[in-house]
Design a protein around this motif. Sequence first.
Motif, PDB file in Angstrom:
ATOM      1  N   ALA A1024       0.830  -1.076   0.106  1.00  0.00           N
ATOM      2  CA  ALA A1024      -0.006  -0.013   0.045  1.00  0.00           C
ATOM      3  C   ALA A1024       0.900   1.258  -0.114  1.00  0.00           C
ATOM      4  O   ALA A1024       0.705   2.230  -0.785  1.00  0.00           O
ATOM      5  N   SER A1025       1.879   1.229   0.968  1.00  0.00           N
ATOM      6  CA  SER A1025       3.006   2.532   0.795  1.00  0.00           C
ATOM      7  C   SER A1025       3.446   2.553  -0.503  1.00  0.00           C
ATOM      8  O   SER A1025       3.648   3.726  -1.060  1.00  0.00           O
ATOM      9  N   LEU A1026       3.815   1.452  -1.287  1.00  0.00           N
ATOM     10  CA  LEU A1026       4.384   1.689  -2.555  1.00  0.00           C
ATOM     11  C   LEU A1026       3.496   2.273  -3.541  1.00  0.00           C
ATOM     12  O   LEU A1026       3.811   3.135  -4.246  1.00  0.00           O
ATOM     13  N   GLY A1027       1.940   1.619  -3.665  1.00  0.00           N
ATOM     14  CA  GLY A1027       1.106   2.153  -4.504  1.00  0.00           C
ATOM     15  C   GLY A1027       0.773   3.768  -4.010  1.00  0.00           C
ATOM     16  O   GLY A1027       0.542   4.392  -4.913  1.00  0.00           O
ATOM     17  N   ALA A1028       0.449   3.970  -2.852  1.00  0.00           N
ATOM     18  CA  ALA A1028       0.352   5.352  -2.434  1.00  0.00           C
ATOM     19  C   ALA A1028       1.527   6.320  -3.123  1.00  0.00           C
ATOM     20  O   ALA A1028       1.361   7.521  -3.708  1.00  0.00           O
ATOM     21  N   SER A1029       2.771   5.876  -2.788  1.00  0.00           N
ATOM     22  CA  SER A1029       4.142   6.636  -3.097  1.00  0.00           C
ATOM     23  C   SER A1029       3.772   7.097  -4.650  1.00  0.00           C
ATOM     24  O   SER A1029       4.083   8.041  -5.167  1.00  0.00           O
ATOM     25  N   LEU A1030       3.593   5.896  -5.586  1.00  0.00           N
ATOM     26  CA  LEU A1030       3.697   6.002  -6.987  1.00  0.00           C
ATOM     27  C   LEU A1030       2.340   6.858  -7.334  1.00  0.00           C
ATOM     28  O   LEU A1030       2.620   7.697  -8.296  1.00  0.00           O
ATOM     29  N   VAL A1031       1.330   6.917  -6.932  1.00  0.00           N
ATOM     30  CA  VAL A1031       0.185   7.953  -7.207  1.00  0.00           C
ATOM     31  C   VAL A1031       0.606   9.156  -6.763  1.00  0.00           C
ATOM     32  O   VAL A1031       0.245  10.255  -7.645  1.00  0.00           O
ATOM     33  N   TRP A1032       1.049   9.409  -5.681  1.00  0.00           N
ATOM     34  CA  TRP A1032       1.488  10.637  -5.327  1.00  0.00           C
ATOM     35  C   TRP A1032       2.431  11.447  -6.112  1.00  0.00           C
ATOM     36  O   TRP A1032       2.468  12.540  -6.445  1.00  0.00           O
ATOM     37  N   MET A1033       3.565  10.529  -6.620  1.00  0.00           N
ATOM     38  CA  MET A1033       4.682  11.283  -7.204  1.00  0.00           C
ATOM     39  C   MET A1033       4.214  11.294  -8.628  1.00  0.00           C
ATOM     40  O   MET A1033       4.596  12.060  -9.491  1.00  0.00           O
ATOM     41  N   TYR A1075      -7.924  -4.032   4.011  1.00  0.00           N
ATOM     42  CA  TYR A1075      -6.830  -3.371   4.834  1.00  0.00           C
ATOM     43  C   TYR A1075      -5.748  -2.372   4.028  1.00  0.00           C
ATOM     44  O   TYR A1075      -5.559  -1.624   4.395  1.00  0.00           O
ATOM     45  N   ALA A1076      -5.618  -3.388   2.930  1.00  0.00           N
ATOM     46  CA  ALA A1076      -4.706  -2.729   2.012  1.00  0.00           C
ATOM     47  C   ALA A1076      -5.171  -1.413   1.421  1.00  0.00           C
ATOM     48  O   ALA A1076      -4.502  -0.552   1.159  1.00  0.00           O
ATOM     49  N   LEU A1077      -6.675  -1.304   1.017  1.00  0.00           N
ATOM     50  CA  LEU A1077      -7.114  -0.177   0.614  1.00  0.00           C
ATOM     51  C   LEU A1077      -7.115   0.995   1.709  1.00  0.00           C
ATOM     52  O   LEU A1077      -6.739   2.237   1.274  1.00  0.00           O
ATOM     53  N   ALA A1078      -7.269   0.514   2.955  1.00  0.00           N
ATOM     54  CA  ALA A1078      -6.988   1.703   3.856  1.00  0.00           C
ATOM     55  C   ALA A1078      -5.767   2.161   4.031  1.00  0.00           C
ATOM     56  O   ALA A1078      -5.952   3.237   4.139  1.00  0.00           O
ATOM     57  N   TYR A1079      -4.918   1.346   4.088  1.00  0.00           N
ATOM     58  CA  TYR A1079      -3.469   1.874   4.133  1.00  0.00           C
ATOM     59  C   TYR A1079      -3.157   2.808   2.996  1.00  0.00           C
ATOM     60  O   TYR A1079      -2.642   3.844   3.033  1.00  0.00           O
ATOM     61  N   PHE A1080      -3.667   2.189   1.735  1.00  0.00           N
ATOM     62  CA  PHE A1080      -3.531   3.052   0.556  1.00  0.00           C
ATOM     63  C   PHE A1080      -4.063   4.389   0.481  1.00  0.00           C
ATOM     64  O   PHE A1080      -3.297   5.385   0.245  1.00  0.00           O
ATOM     65  N   ALA A1081      -5.284   4.488   0.877  1.00  0.00           N
ATOM     66  CA  ALA A1081      -5.839   5.828   1.106  1.00  0.00           C
ATOM     67  C   ALA A1081      -5.135   6.694   1.948  1.00  0.00           C
ATOM     68  O   ALA A1081      -4.851   7.658   1.972  1.00  0.00           O
ATOM     69  N   VAL A1082      -4.991   6.219   3.199  1.00  0.00           N
ATOM     70  CA  VAL A1082      -4.388   7.189   4.200  1.00  0.00           C
ATOM     71  C   VAL A1082      -2.892   7.392   3.916  1.00  0.00           C
ATOM     72  O   VAL A1082      -2.499   8.712   3.706  1.00  0.00           O
ATOM     73  N   PHE A1083      -2.148   6.654   3.354  1.00  0.00           N
ATOM     74  CA  PHE A1083      -0.835   6.909   2.895  1.00  0.00           C
ATOM     75  C   PHE A1083      -0.808   8.004   1.708  1.00  0.00           C
ATOM     76  O   PHE A1083      -0.110   8.850   1.842  1.00  0.00           O
ATOM     77  N   SER A1084      -1.706   7.945   0.722  1.00  0.00           N
ATOM     78  CA  SER A1084      -1.826   8.857  -0.334  1.00  0.00           C
ATOM     79  C   SER A1084      -2.151  10.104   0.439  1.00  0.00           C
ATOM     80  O   SER A1084      -1.632  11.065  -0.174  1.00  0.00           O
ATOM     81  N   GLY A1085      -3.158  10.190   1.200  1.00  0.00           N
ATOM     82  CA  GLY A1085      -3.656  11.628   1.726  1.00  0.00           C
ATOM     83  C   GLY A1085      -2.605  11.906   2.451  1.00  0.00           C
ATOM     84  O   GLY A1085      -2.436  13.347   2.402  1.00  0.00           O
ATOM     85  N   VAL A1133     -13.341   0.059   6.015  1.00  0.00           N
ATOM     86  CA  VAL A1133     -13.989   1.081   7.099  1.00  0.00           C
ATOM     87  C   VAL A1133     -13.039   0.961   8.292  1.00  0.00           C
ATOM     88  O   VAL A1133     -12.412   1.976   8.848  1.00  0.00           O
ATOM     89  N   THR A1134     -12.969  -0.253   8.753  1.00  0.00           N
ATOM     90  CA  THR A1134     -12.342  -0.357  10.199  1.00  0.00           C
ATOM     91  C   THR A1134     -10.961   0.105  10.112  1.00  0.00           C
ATOM     92  O   THR A1134     -10.165   0.664  11.069  1.00  0.00           O
ATOM     93  N   GLY A1135     -10.111  -0.491   9.154  1.00  0.00           N
ATOM     94  CA  GLY A1135      -8.868  -0.117   8.844  1.00  0.00           C
ATOM     95  C   GLY A1135      -8.754   1.486   8.718  1.00  0.00           C
ATOM     96  O   GLY A1135      -7.751   2.033   9.506  1.00  0.00           O
ATOM     97  N   PHE A1136      -9.433   2.026   7.698  1.00  0.00           N
ATOM     98  CA  PHE A1136      -9.225   3.740   7.658  1.00  0.00           C
ATOM     99  C   PHE A1136      -9.558   4.512   8.908  1.00  0.00           C
ATOM    100  O   PHE A1136      -8.765   5.380   9.056  1.00  0.00           O
ATOM    101  N   VAL A1137     -10.549   3.993   9.668  1.00  0.00           N
ATOM    102  CA  VAL A1137     -10.942   4.806  10.538  1.00  0.00           C
ATOM    103  C   VAL A1137      -9.854   4.465  11.897  1.00  0.00           C
ATOM    104  O   VAL A1137      -9.484   5.505  12.527  1.00  0.00           O
ATOM    105  N   SER A1138      -9.212   3.264  12.012  1.00  0.00           N
ATOM    106  CA  SER A1138      -8.104   3.128  12.860  1.00  0.00           C
ATOM    107  C   SER A1138      -7.003   3.584  12.598  1.00  0.00           C
ATOM    108  O   SER A1138      -6.376   4.313  13.309  1.00  0.00           O
ATOM    109  N   LEU A1139      -6.570   3.848  11.149  1.00  0.00           N
ATOM    110  CA  LEU A1139      -5.497   4.907  10.978  1.00  0.00           C
ATOM    111  C   LEU A1139      -5.637   6.275  11.139  1.00  0.00           C
ATOM    112  O   LEU A1139      -4.558   7.136  11.517  1.00  0.00           O
ATOM    113  N   MET A1140      -6.915   6.610  10.903  1.00  0.00           N
ATOM    114  CA  MET A1140      -7.290   8.171  11.318  1.00  0.00           C
ATOM    115  C   MET A1140      -6.854   8.315  12.790  1.00  0.00           C
ATOM    116  O   MET A1140      -6.440   9.347  13.043  1.00  0.00           O
TER     117      MET A1140
END
Length: 1196
Positions: A1024-1033, A1075-1085, A1133-1140
């Motif tokens: 997820a971190s890799l995916g978010a990094s690629l989207v952001w860059m 959970y991967a999508l939750a990490y992905f969304a939060v990392f990207s943001g 949802v639970t992963g996204f909110v937990s990371l928030m």
Amino acid sequence: MAAVQVEQRLWDGVLELTKAAQEKGMDPLMWAMQLSSNLTAAGISMPSTEVAELLVSYICWSNNVPIAWKFLEKALTIRIVPPMFVIALLSTRVIANRRRYPVAYRLYMELLKRYAFSLPSLTNGPNYQKIMESINVVLHYSQIFEIQSSEPGLLVVEFIFSIVWELLDASLDDEGLLELTSEKKSRWLTRSQDMEIDNLDSFDGKRIERQDAMHKMNTITALEIIGEFFRNKVTSRILYLARRNMPAHWEYFIRNLRLLASNSSSLRNSKHISPEALLQLTADTRQLLSRKCKTSLQQQFHAVTTETPVSSSGQCHGVGRSALWLTIDLYLEDTMDGSQVAATSAAETLTGLVKALQALNQTTWQDAFLGLWIAALRLVQRERNSSEGPVPRLDTCLCMLLSITTLAVVNIIEEDEISLISEAERSSISQRKDVQSVGKRRQDLFSSLQQLDDFEGLLIPPPPVSSLANQAAAKAMVFLSGLTVSGGHLDGMSLNDMPVNCSGNLRHLIVEACIARNVLDTSAYMWPGYVKGRCNQVPRSVSGQMPGWSSLMKGSPLTPPMVSALVSTPASSLAELEKMYEIAITGSDDEKMSAATIFCGASLTREYLLLVRNSQLASYENPLKDKNKIKRPSRFSSPSSREPIFMDSFPKLKSWYRQHQECIASILSGLVPGTPVHHIVEALLNFMFRKINRGGQPLTPTTSGSSTSSVSGADDSCLRLKLPAWDILEAVPFVLDASLTACAHGRLSPRELTTGLKDLADFLPASLATIVSYFSAEVTRGLWKPAFMNGTDWPSPAANLSWVEQQINKILAATGVDVPCLALGVNSPATIPLPLAALVSLTITYKLDRVTDRFLNLVGPALTHLGTCCPWPCMSIIAALWTQKVKRWGDFLVFSAARTVFHHNTDAVVQLLRVCFSTALGLNSSVASNGGVGALLGHGFGSHFEGGISAVAPGILYLRVHRAVRNVMFMTEEIVSLLLHTVKDIATRGLPAEKLEKLKKTKFSSKYGQVSLASAMTQVKVAASLGASLVWMTGGLSLVQSLIKETLPSRFISVHGSEPNGEDSGGMIAMLGGYALAYFAVFSGIFAWGVDMTPAASKHRPKVLGKHFEFLASTLEGKISLGCNKATWKAYVTGFVSLMVGCTPMWMLEVDVQVLKSVSKGLKQWNEEELAVALLGISGINAMGAAAEMIIETGF
């Protein structure tokens, strides 16, 4: 009026009943039942706040007798009066008079212990809103806490907080400590305002002695009740809400509590609580997110989210802890590209990125700093054996390590210490001694730099900087020996005189960079192992003083040897630069020339004029820094104006810029014959093509016969061009248009055009920018006929073109990208657009030397961009032409040409992304690798093996090609799909379904499954971190916001046939995907917006984040139907909110409270009560009441 009289008679009747019962000695229960019957008959709702006020007023203090207290107790028992309101009433009367009425104070505390922890009976009982509003009126919360709200849940928080605070201040007063507080008094009424002349009790000595003993016992009891409030699961969490949402009040409260813990004799005499235990209870943040996860996957997600590893950077290879900092490696490598200028400085972006990753990974700052240093060191090491290109990258890599990275560290440390200074200024003088003078982050920096010594392989300096590293090490040795070290250089000593074993490494240079920026001092020289040699090996006598900065500072003249030494050695301090500036201003002409030469030498290339700029920023951006230090003002750090500077301040520049933009935007027009601009155009054309004999045929387009420009006018063209540069620049676009048109129509040969352009650029170097922009715009417009690169009219690439295309195919194939054959047909002519042919021909006329470097550095990126965007094989032709000119650049040019494939072939981009994911996660069967940073980024490009160019690491290739992708919007969908397929590969470990099923049936399946589950969740986070990094860059802020607003919601709503489902492994794949999508969304943001409120990009965050939470709320409420797997949705949802909650709590302050309440209700329906409470708990004071009510309702 009649109704008032009736009500008054009712209350009079209550008092008469109570007095009569007291006189008769009636059983309290019988009295209570009679009172309840009377109130019911009168239609009074119970519990009644009016009756509570009557009874408390009756007792205090005319009837302070045991039976009256028993009446009150029975009224509480059968709910005639509300307990919390009675406590509030008694607190205003009893606490202030506790010395006069110690028994009453004791009874008050007994009622506290009985009722203050029974909060569900309050929130679930009748008249909840009225009771809390009545408490607010009695205790004046609106004035004390300055919160204008009547929300009952919020008042409950204030009530609990105020009760504990009153007990604390009363205890301080009892022990004579209240005078030691900063305000010298309590905010609450802890002392009676009446003069205590006598006591209702007699004055005999034994009674006084008993009262003193009771006072002491009461103080101990009060302190034990305070401890119970912090021990109780419900009230401790409510107090945590007060701590989080009322920080100013909490800070005052906690200072008083620490004062009590340090000095209270009563606390030391308690059998139930000690000072240490009380401090521990109040120091514990009692994180609201302590989830009792329902499944093993949830447990692993929570563990990965909240773990704090001892050394998160300790592994350099594999998907280990170093992969947590993968985004830093990617960002540093991407920043090296330099083809685009970012609105935010690299140091500022890197600062935000490190802060974001530290929050996401939940690590210490020592680990964060170590991860940063290691990433920057890896960047340098990747350039050790890289292919040579037009722009040397090693200096830039070292700048990233020693300047940009160091500045990011400085920013992080200063942020911490400025907050400490602010805290000290808010604190009273008596408590400032508790404020640290050095922040925790600075201490963690020290530890991280010491820990760097464990990574010797990364610290080996590249050959060009070995001497600087040795000098830094020698400086430390000389310092420890006691010899003089001035200005950062050895005083009159040659390195040849130093012992061999003092050789330095990159850590020595990092330390010197930190010392130069005042985040470290020379105590670092005494770290174990920092100096390898012995101090007694330093020679004590040396011959002669060597020329250098230290000699200059002592007054030595600028002799030729001195100038040579200063040009090759960078200045190490602002004082040295100031000295040279003074010479440049006041010295002789020769000295001024020498100073200019020195400024353009090593002090510039090593990025020390950055040192000047940093000094300026430090002085004016951080007014709290070094507030107590007096520094000599510097001419460099005293700008004449601190106001922002706009282009309007430079009218000539503004006029040129507008024309420049018009030239790019539309076809050139508007040249009027006879105007000054027209005359300059003619003069320039005559100057450029003065050797051409065309029989007087004009090159400028005219609409009449008024033009008489011809070759005969060439003689006076130079005289006519003695004009301001701005005027000449205004005419350049028309000159270029006329020249290119003449070449297209055969009036100029390609060679003549190229020579004329070269003469123009040599005459006015600033015109090169216009040349590049004009030709770029014309290539983009596509209106010109192609130029045949046949070797007759234009230079031919035939000698190298086939080799270039073969090498491109090799690079792509070795990386794992399969594309159709790129070779040009045998009979196909090599053509490129005419403007591009003119530009590339101009570049290859330049000789390669230091003088022309700046020209090629300007034109090169534009040429590469144009070649990439033009049809195949334009870029291959450019690479082939330049390879013929500079053979040693062949690998670099081939690599640059390979990017064109990804501009024209979308499938190639997807393939490359797939390879990046599989390589980083160690899932690539064709590559023997465990994954991680080393596998993804390798060792740079162009590392040779025998027989040709080696494979390029997929991450490096992607970072070089992503700017060439035509449509970046499709990237998010592809990355999301690749992420989910990677998750499936992680879950199945790349095994086919039948083999995986057999493995489950073996005797090792349980142990194997447990191990793989923990590692799988870590791999999911890395993916997820890799995916978010690629989207952001790839797409920056806009692409991230599109992802969160549109791509992810549509993904959950739509049905995707290829999406992993929950049929296998008990839904594990589906949950891992969520959970991967939750990490992905939060990392990207967090990459795009930053973790706090300061970045400029964060202004977009509230709207985008609010929309996403509205989507979550609407879906949880059933207003939106889902197309995805339900297990995936719940995990997301639970992963996204937990990371928030755990990583970005500040973000929740920007989201509408009603939306968050809806989300929390949905979580509660999933039995995720603790997560629902945590979400409300971090969402600000407006959500505090709802959080408190949910805490009370759920019991935790």
